[in-house]
Write an enzyme that holds these catalytic residues in place. Structure first.
Site, PDB file in Angstrom:
ATOM      1  N   LYS A   1       0.859  -1.364   0.037  1.00  0.00           N
ATOM      2  CA  LYS A   1      -0.090  -0.090  -0.063  1.00  0.00           C
ATOM      3  C   LYS A   1       0.840   1.231   0.044  1.00  0.00           C
ATOM      4  CE  LYS A   1      -3.816  -2.101   2.586  1.00  0.00           C
ATOM      5  NZ  LYS A   1      -4.442  -2.008   3.697  1.00  0.00           N
TER       6      LYS A   1
ATOM      7  N   SER B   1      -0.924   0.234   5.978  1.00  0.00           N
ATOM      8  CA  SER B   1      -0.924  -0.319   7.240  1.00  0.00           C
ATOM      9  C   SER B   1      -1.960  -1.558   6.946  1.00  0.00           C
ATOM     10  CB  SER B   1      -1.627   0.304   8.271  1.00  0.00           C
ATOM     11  OG  SER B   1      -1.703  -0.272   9.508  1.00  0.00           O
ATOM     12  N   ASP B   2      -1.876  -2.741   7.457  1.00  0.00           N
ATOM     13  CA  ASP B   2      -2.627  -3.804   7.237  1.00  0.00           C
ATOM     14  C   ASP B   2      -2.744  -4.584   8.352  1.00  0.00           C
ATOM     15  OD1 ASP B   2      -4.089  -4.651   4.516  1.00  0.00           O
ATOM     16  OD2 ASP B   2      -3.891  -6.338   5.832  1.00  0.00           O
ATOM     17  N   GLN B   3      -3.661  -5.488   8.436  1.00  0.00           N
ATOM     18  CA  GLN B   3      -3.858  -6.370   9.604  1.00  0.00           C
ATOM     19  C   GLN B   3      -4.337  -7.790   9.078  1.00  0.00           C
ATOM     20  OE1 GLN B   3      -7.624  -5.772  12.209  1.00  0.00           O
ATOM     21  NE2 GLN B   3      -6.022  -5.399  13.914  1.00  0.00           N
TER      22      GLN B   3
END
Length: 197
Positions: free
Chosen positions: A56, A72-74
């Site tokens: 991203k 950011s990612d989860q």
């Protein structure tokens, strides 16, 4: 000024609440294709979260090389080692919650900052979420009442709202549960003098 390469309302709210100056530019990456490819290669859930955050940031950073771009990612990893995606339908959400019922699972929250076309900072945090045993009627009622908001979340919960009812215990940072390792990020922004010391 920092650019957030995400459309996540939770991540925007965290940065707003912490008085971080930022703008938003959506990354528009194919998350499911990247996740699927990395999973097929045997990449861990932790490293997939990190790779998605970087993808991203790199996508937006390519268009804005003069800026610091935050991706950011989860990833949610079940006790069995499977990874869950966002539910597509209310029935999907019910199945996910029933599968998580009575067990712990891990949330991996990653953040990467890109500047000048390359990553300059990254951090991954883990939270362990202990889901209490959930009754079938409770799960159906919960999904019926809250589908409009939980349908956009991995694990079908928003911990800052009624989703708190799903858990008996949480280990780890509240911010990691919301989807971003905020405190380490703020530390880096202070080092770069983007935040007051």
């Amino acid at each position: 000024m920092l650019i957030l390469a995400s459309q996540s309302t939770a991540r925007r709210a965290m940065l707003d609440a912490a008085d971080v100056p930022f703008t938003v530019v959506a990354a528009h990456i194919d998350e499911s294709a990247i996740r699927g490819s990395l999973h097929a290669e045997g990449t861990t859930a932790r490293d997939i979260a990190d790779a998605l955050a970087e993808a991203k940031a790199m996508r937006v950073g390519a268009r804005r090389p003069e800026s610091m771009v935050l991706g950011s990612d989860q990833i949610l990893e079940t006790a069995e080692g499977d990874m869950l995606s966002k539910p597509q339908t209310p029935d999907d959400a019910i199945r996910q919650l029933e599968a998580l019922s009575g067990k712990p699972h891990r949330l991996w929250s990653a953040a990467v900052i890109v500047e000048g076309g390359r990553p300059i900072w990254r951090h991954v945090e883990k939270a362990v979420m202990h889901v209490r045993p959930l009754g079938s009627a409770f799960v159906r009622d919960y999904v019926d009442k809250h589908w409009e908001t939980i349908g956009y979340t991995v694990g079908c919960y928003e911990i800052e709202g009624p989703g708190a009812q799903l858990f008996s215990q949480i280990e780890g940072s509240y911010f990691a549960v919301l989807g971003m390792p905020l405190l380490p990020l703020l530390g880096f922004l202070r080092e770069r003098e983007l935040m007051p010391t």
